[in-house]
Design a protein around this motif. Structure first.
Motif, short mmCIF file in Angstrom:
data_model
loop_
_atom_site.label_atom_id
_atom_site.label_comp_id
_atom_site.label_asym_id
_atom_site.label_seq_id
_atom_site.Cartn_x
_atom_site.Cartn_y
_atom_site.Cartn_z
N GLU A 185 0.66 -1.49 0.05
CA GLU A 185 -0.12 0.29 0.21
C GLU A 185 1.02 1.14 -0.28
O GLU A 185 0.08 2.23 -0.12
N GLU A 186 2.12 1.24 0.75
CA GLU A 186 2.39 2.52 0.64
C GLU A 186 3.19 2.09 -1.20
O GLU A 186 3.44 3.63 -1.27
N ALA A 214 0.48 3.99 -2.74
CA ALA A 214 0.74 5.57 -2.32
C ALA A 214 0.26 6.64 -3.39
O ALA A 214 -0.60 7.57 -3.51
#
Ligand SMILES: [Zn+2]
Length: 110
Positions: A56-57, A60
């Motif tokens: 998810e990082e 982003a």
């Protein structure tokens, strides 16, 4: 199609593959899984172990990708974070950056 657009499309395709991998990992309640390297080499078959949080990082930002160490091409991207098992790179070359942002599957959420 020029070379930079072609490379950006290859990376965007690997990103699409990883989106599917993340979806099924979530469905099976896995904390981490094996993602594919999102480099510009269409023949790259490297697998990158990452947690869904780490993934998810990467997602982003529409211009960041996860790559095996050493798979970055410094003419189009720069390493912004080294995670040990993989690196997070940001597309800095303008054509590549615009192409991957346009193809971002999460663009409508941003
Ligand atoms: Zn690679």
């Amino acid at each position: 199609m020029d070379d930079q657009v072609k490379r950006a499309r290859t990376e965007a395709l690997f990103r699409d593959v990883n989106e599917r991998i993340a979806e099924s990992a979530e469905r099976f309640d896995a904390d981490s899984t094996q993602f594919v390297c999102e480099c510009a080499d269409a023949d790259c078959a490297d697998r990158l172990e990452a947690t869904l949080d780490e993934y998810e990082e990467v997602r982003a930002d529409g211009a960041t990708f996860m790559l095996a160490d050493g798979h970055e091409h410094i003419d189009i991207e720069r390493v912004v974070r080294r995670k040990g098992r993989f690196n997070i790179v940001e597309k800095v070359q303008s054509t590549v950056r615009a192409t991957v942002r346009r193809l971002n599957p999460r663009a409508e959420l941003a």
